[in-house]
Motif scaffolding. Sequence first.
Motif, PDB file in Angstrom:
ATOM      1  N   PRO A 144       6.084  -0.214   7.749  1.00 17.98           N
ATOM      2  CA  PRO A 144       6.569  -0.029   6.374  1.00 17.98           C
ATOM      3  C   PRO A 144       5.888   1.109   5.615  1.00 17.98           C
ATOM      4  O   PRO A 144       6.594   1.913   4.979  1.00 17.98           O
ATOM      5  CB  PRO A 144       6.299  -1.386   5.714  1.00 17.98           C
ATOM      6  CG  PRO A 144       5.424  -2.129   6.617  1.00 17.98           C
ATOM      7  CD  PRO A 144       5.569  -1.570   7.980  1.00 17.98           C
ATOM      8  N   ALA A 145       4.561   1.211   5.687  1.00 15.93           N
ATOM      9  CA  ALA A 145       3.892   2.288   4.956  1.00 15.93           C
ATOM     10  C   ALA A 145       4.274   3.636   5.549  1.00 15.93           C
ATOM     11  O   ALA A 145       4.495   4.617   4.820  1.00 15.93           O
ATOM     12  CB  ALA A 145       2.373   2.103   4.993  1.00 15.93           C
TER      13      ALA A 145
ATOM     14  N   VAL B 146       0.834  -1.198   0.000  1.00 18.39           N
ATOM     15  CA  VAL B 146       0.000   0.000   0.000  1.00 18.39           C
ATOM     16  C   VAL B 146       0.869   1.249   0.000  1.00 18.39           C
ATOM     17  O   VAL B 146       0.636   2.194  -0.756  1.00 18.39           O
ATOM     18  CB  VAL B 146      -0.946  -0.015   1.229  1.00 18.39           C
ATOM     19  CG1 VAL B 146      -1.663   1.311   1.365  1.00 18.39           C
ATOM     20  CG2 VAL B 146      -1.938  -1.149   1.119  1.00 18.39           C
ATOM     21  N   GLY B 147       1.910   1.240   0.823  1.00 19.51           N
ATOM     22  CA  GLY B 147       2.809   2.394   0.883  1.00 19.51           C
ATOM     23  C   GLY B 147       3.428   2.692  -0.468  1.00 19.51           C
ATOM     24  O   GLY B 147       3.384   3.824  -0.969  1.00 19.51           O
ATOM     25  N   LEU B 148       3.968   1.646  -1.080  1.00 16.99           N
ATOM     26  CA  LEU B 148       4.657   1.812  -2.359  1.00 16.99           C
ATOM     27  C   LEU B 148       3.692   2.305  -3.440  1.00 16.99           C
ATOM     28  O   LEU B 148       4.008   3.231  -4.194  1.00 16.99           O
ATOM     29  CB  LEU B 148       5.247   0.458  -2.764  1.00 16.99           C
ATOM     30  CG  LEU B 148       6.424   0.479  -3.713  1.00 16.99           C
ATOM     31  CD1 LEU B 148       7.523   1.362  -3.144  1.00 16.99           C
ATOM     32  CD2 LEU B 148       6.958  -0.938  -3.889  1.00 16.99           C
ATOM     33  N   SER B 149       2.515   1.692  -3.506  1.00 13.11           N
ATOM     34  CA  SER B 149       1.585   2.079  -4.559  1.00 13.11           C
ATOM     35  C   SER B 149       1.092   3.504  -4.344  1.00 13.11           C
ATOM     36  O   SER B 149       0.884   4.246  -5.302  1.00 13.11           O
ATOM     37  CB  SER B 149       0.413   1.107  -4.613  1.00 13.11           C
ATOM     38  OG  SER B 149      -0.304   1.209  -3.426  1.00 13.11           O
ATOM     39  N   LEU B 150       0.967   3.913  -3.090  1.00 16.05           N
ATOM     40  CA  LEU B 150       0.533   5.286  -2.849  1.00 16.05           C
ATOM     41  C   LEU B 150       1.653   6.284  -3.159  1.00 16.05           C
ATOM     42  O   LEU B 150       1.384   7.435  -3.516  1.00 16.05           O
ATOM     43  CB  LEU B 150       0.022   5.453  -1.418  1.00 16.05           C
ATOM     44  CG  LEU B 150      -1.367   4.841  -1.184  1.00 16.05           C
ATOM     45  CD1 LEU B 150      -1.804   5.034   0.244  1.00 16.05           C
ATOM     46  CD2 LEU B 150      -2.411   5.417  -2.132  1.00 16.05           C
ATOM     47  N   VAL B 151       2.886   5.852  -3.019  1.00 12.51           N
ATOM     48  CA  VAL B 151       3.995   6.707  -3.471  1.00 12.51           C
ATOM     49  C   VAL B 151       3.845   6.966  -4.965  1.00 12.51           C
ATOM     50  O   VAL B 151       3.842   8.114  -5.431  1.00 12.51           O
ATOM     51  CB  VAL B 151       5.355   6.040  -3.193  1.00 12.51           C
ATOM     52  CG1 VAL B 151       6.464   6.767  -3.942  1.00 12.51           C
ATOM     53  CG2 VAL B 151       5.652   6.035  -1.709  1.00 12.51           C
TER      54      VAL B 151
ATOM     55  N   THR C  25       7.880   9.125  13.398  1.00 17.59           N
ATOM     56  CA  THR C  25       7.030   8.580  14.443  1.00 17.59           C
ATOM     57  C   THR C  25       7.919   7.710  15.317  1.00 17.59           C
ATOM     58  O   THR C  25       9.082   7.453  14.973  1.00 17.59           O
ATOM     59  CB  THR C  25       5.886   7.721  13.869  1.00 17.59           C
ATOM     60  OG1 THR C  25       6.450   6.548  13.306  1.00 17.59           O
ATOM     61  CG2 THR C  25       5.103   8.481  12.830  1.00 17.59           C
ATOM     62  N   LEU C  26       7.380   7.268  16.445  1.00 16.28           N
ATOM     63  CA  LEU C  26       8.166   6.411  17.335  1.00 16.28           C
ATOM     64  C   LEU C  26       8.611   5.155  16.603  1.00 16.28           C
ATOM     65  O   LEU C  26       9.731   4.678  16.783  1.00 16.28           O
ATOM     66  CB  LEU C  26       7.327   6.043  18.560  1.00 16.28           C
ATOM     67  CG  LEU C  26       7.050   7.200  19.523  1.00 16.28           C
ATOM     68  CD1 LEU C  26       6.023   6.797  20.555  1.00 16.28           C
ATOM     69  CD2 LEU C  26       8.345   7.650  20.196  1.00 16.28           C
ATOM     70  N   ALA C  27       7.708   4.632  15.757  1.00 19.03           N
ATOM     71  CA  ALA C  27       8.018   3.391  15.050  1.00 19.03           C
ATOM     72  C   ALA C  27       9.181   3.582  14.086  1.00 19.03           C
ATOM     73  O   ALA C  27      10.123   2.780  14.061  1.00 19.03           O
ATOM     74  CB  ALA C  27       6.792   2.892  14.308  1.00 19.03           C
ATOM     75  N   THR C  28       9.142   4.640  13.283  1.00 18.02           N
ATOM     76  CA  THR C  28      10.214   4.825  12.292  1.00 18.02           C
ATOM     77  C   THR C  28      11.523   5.147  12.993  1.00 18.02           C
ATOM     78  O   THR C  28      12.587   4.706  12.579  1.00 18.02           O
ATOM     79  CB  THR C  28       9.871   5.950  11.307  1.00 18.02           C
ATOM     80  OG1 THR C  28       9.695   7.161  12.029  1.00 18.02           O
ATOM     81  CG2 THR C  28       8.620   5.634  10.526  1.00 18.02           C
ATOM     82  N   GLU C  29      11.446   5.927  14.074  1.00 18.04           N
ATOM     83  CA  GLU C  29      12.672   6.277  14.787  1.00 18.04           C
ATOM     84  C   GLU C  29      13.345   5.032  15.334  1.00 18.04           C
ATOM     85  O   GLU C  29      14.549   4.819  15.174  1.00 18.04           O
ATOM     86  CB  GLU C  29      12.335   7.240  15.924  1.00 18.04           C
ATOM     87  CG  GLU C  29      13.576   7.784  16.569  1.00 18.04           C
ATOM     88  CD  GLU C  29      13.294   9.023  17.394  1.00 18.04           C
ATOM     89  OE1 GLU C  29      12.646   9.930  16.844  1.00 18.04           O
ATOM     90  OE2 GLU C  29      13.700   9.043  18.560  1.00 18.04           O
TER      91      GLU C  29
END
Lengths: 492, 342
Positions: free
Chosen positions: A437-438, A345-350, A449-453
Motif C-alpha cells: 500500500p505505501a 504511513v503512505g497517506l500521511s507522507l503524501v 515495483t513487482l508488487a505494484t505491477e
Amino acid sequence: MAAAAAIPLGYLVVRVADAGADRAWQALWRERTWELAVNSAVLVGLVSAGCLVLGVALAWLLTRADLPARRLWWVLASLPLAMPSYVAAFAWLATWPGIHGLWPLTAVMVLACLPYVTLPTMAAFRLADQGLSDVARTLGRGAAGTFLTVTLPQVLPAALAGTLLAALYTLSDFGAVSLFRYEAYTWAVHAAYQGTFDRTLAAVMALVLAVLALLVVLAERAARRRAGRGAVATVRTTAPAAPVRLGRAGTVAALVAMTALAAASLAFPLTVLAGRLAAATRVEIDWAGLGESALSTVTLSTAGALLTVVLALPIAHLAARRRTRTVAALEGVSYLGHALPGIVVGLSLVFFSLRVVPGLYQSAAVLCFAYAVLFLPKAIGATRAAVERTPPAVEEVARTLGRSALRTWAGVTLRHAAPGVAAAALLVAVTAMKELPATLLLRPTGVDTLATELWQRTAVGAYGAATPAALALVLVAAVPAWLLSRPERIRR
Amino acid sequence: MTLELRRLVAGYRTGPVLHDVSLDVEEREFVSVLGVSGSGKTTLLRTVAGLHRPDSGRIVLGGRDVTGLAPERRRIGLVPQEGALFGHLTVAQNVGFGLRGGRWPTRSRPARIAALLDLVGLADHGRRMPHELSGGQRQRVALARALAPEPDLVLLDEPFAALDSTLRAGLRDQVRAVLRESGTAAVLITHDQDEALSLSDRVAVLSGGRIVQTGTPRELYRSPRTGWLARFLGDALLLPGRTDGTLVSTPLGRHEHAATDPGEVTVVVRPEQLALSADDAYDGPAAVVDRIAYFGHDQVVHLTLPGGDSARARVGAGVDLTPGARVRVRLTGPVHLVGTGT
C-alpha cells in the motif's frame, strides 16, 4: 531519529485538525466507518486466534517432537515469510475465481502469518526450562497438566508477541483484502483516497485505522504483562528435554498435517504460478518491463533497508546499553511504525511531502523514508540483540587497552554486531519488497515495483499477465528469506 | 527401608550410563551420591524421580514397586540445581503447587504453605516473586516446595553448587536441619566431597556408572577400597610398602594396620597423619619443605621425601616453617592398606 518515526502519525493529526472539527466528525460518525471497523476487527480476531493455536502447536512439534527431517520442516515453516499474502491470494483466485469474503481470506492470512508466531515460539520452547517441567511432574502434575501450567506460561509471551505481528500484518494488509473483495478498513482508506477527492475522509479513516492498530498493541501488552511474569528470573537448569516420541500413528498424523500446511502455503501457490507461467508463454511476456520492475524493487528495498539500519543503529545501541526512561521512550516512539499500517504511513507522507517538501513528492526518497518508518522496529529489534552480544566488559577492556570510545564501538562492538545488523537489513529488505500500500501511494511517477505491477494487473482481472511479476517477486524475496531462515539462525 | 534400588541399568541411545546400580536408603536417612561429572549421577537422579526410564532393574519406594510409575505418582520430591522456581508464580504459589487433590483439601493448603515457609525461615516472603529472592532463598523455597506434599523421599540435585562458599555452608546446615525436622529421607547428588562427607549419614561413590563403595563418611575416608577412592575422598599420599600381615614397612618407617595377607601393598597416608619437627625431636626420615599453604586454622606443608617422592602434611598453624627447611617426618596412628595397582 525516533522523531522521524513520529512524523506520519503527527502529521495525520495535523491534517485532520486543519480540515476542521465538523468535517472530521462528519466523516467519523458515518455508519459505514463502524461497519468497516467491525469487519477489520472480526478478520484480525479470527486470524490471530488461528495463528496462535496453530503456531504454538506447530512450534511444539518442530522443537519437542521426535520427527524425521526436522531441519527441512524448520525451513518449510519459515519460508511462507517470503510469500506475500496477496500473491497467495492471487494464486487461490486464479484457480477458483469465485471465492471471496471472510473465510477464504482468513485461511490465506493465517497461512501467510503463521511464521510470525511459529518462529519466536520455537525459540521460546527451546529456551523453556526443562527443570521446571521435571519439578512439576514430581509434584504430581501429569504430562498435559505440566504443559498447561508450566511450559505454556514460559512460551506464551513469545507466542503473543508473534500473534501481535500477525494481527498487525492482518490489520494493515491491503492486497489480499482487496483481492478477496472483503470490505476491511485498509481497502476503504485506499478507496476513499483514490475514488473521491475528499482527502479529509481518507485522513480521518487513516487515523481511525492507526487507533485500531494501537489498540491491538495495547491489548497485546496487557496480555503479555499478565503472561510475561514468568519470563523473568528463571535460570535454565538442565539440558534440553529429550524429544517426545509420538508413536507411529502420531508421527504420521503430524507429518500429514505439516505437509498439508506446507502444501497450502507454499507448494500450491508456487505450482499455480508456475502453471500459469507455462500457459502464459503463448502470451508475450514483457521481459524488459519485468526486468525494470525487478530492478526497481531491488533498488528501492535495498536503499530503504540501508536507511532503516542507519537510523536504527544509534537507537538500538542506546537501548542495549543505557536503560533510562528517555531511552525507553525513544525506543517506544520508534516502535510506532510497527503499529502503523502501510497505507496510513503512505497517506500521511503524501500529505506531508506535498505540504512541507513539495519537491520530494513522489520521489524515491520519500518512499525510502516510508520504508524506514514502517520497518524501523524490525531493524531495532535485531540490531539491539546484536549489540547486546558484546558484553560491556569487553568494551571496557578495549578502552583500557587504549582505544577511544568511538574506535572501540566501530572496531569491537560493531564487528561483533555485524551479522545481526546484516540480518536486520535483510529482514527490512525482504519486507520492503513485499510492501504494497505505501509503495502504491508513494512510488515515483512511472516507476513500478513487482508488487505494484502484480496488484494493478490483478485488480483488473488480468491474472495471466500478472503471473510473471508474482513469480519474480517470490523468487527475489525468497533469497533473503532463505538466508534468514537457515537452521543455525533459528537455533541460536 | 524407604528406597531400594535393585540392579538398575539405564542409558541413552549412545549406550548405558548406569551399570547395575543398587542402593538402599533407610527411613529418615540422608544419603549422598558422590561422583565426578559424567559418572552418571544425574541419570541416576532422573531415573529415581521417574523422569528417565531404566532399561532394567527395580525401584522400590516404601515397599511399592514404582519402576514403571509416572513421576507425578511416585511421591518423590525434587530440588533441582538453582531451584527452578516457577517464575510466573509467587513464592507461596510455588510452595503450594504440589498441594492438590483429595489429600490436600483447599482449606488445608494455606496453613501447610505457611508452615513450610516458616520451616525454611521465609515466613514473610510468601507474596514475593522468585526473581526478588536471593540465590539461597530460592533454594530454600525449592526445598519447601518439594517437601509440601509430604513426599516419601526428596532428591537434591547439587542444590548448593551455584552459591558462593560463605552462603553455601550456612544453607547446607539449614537444609540438613529442615530435613531432619521434617523426617524425610533424602538423596543428595553432588561432586563435592566435603559436602558429601559433612552432611550425610551415608555416602555412595558413583564412578563410571557403578557404585564403587558405600559407607558412613568415616568408613569411606578411613578405609577406602582403592587408591583412586582414597584420593577422591580427600588428600592422600600413596606409598609403596611391604607387609608381614600386621606391620607394614614404608619409606616413612613401620606402621600398624588391620590384619591382612602378607605381601606388596599400597599404603594410604592422610596429610593429617604426618607430624613434622624442625629440631630433630623425632627420629623419622628427613624431608625438605618446598612450600607452605597457610589457612589460618592449619597449614599444608609440601615436602620432598628422601626418595624424591613429594608429600603433603597438614599440621597446626602454630608450627613455624620456611621453604627450604629440613624437617623430620613422623607418621602417626595405624595406616590403611589398599591392593597394589589401584
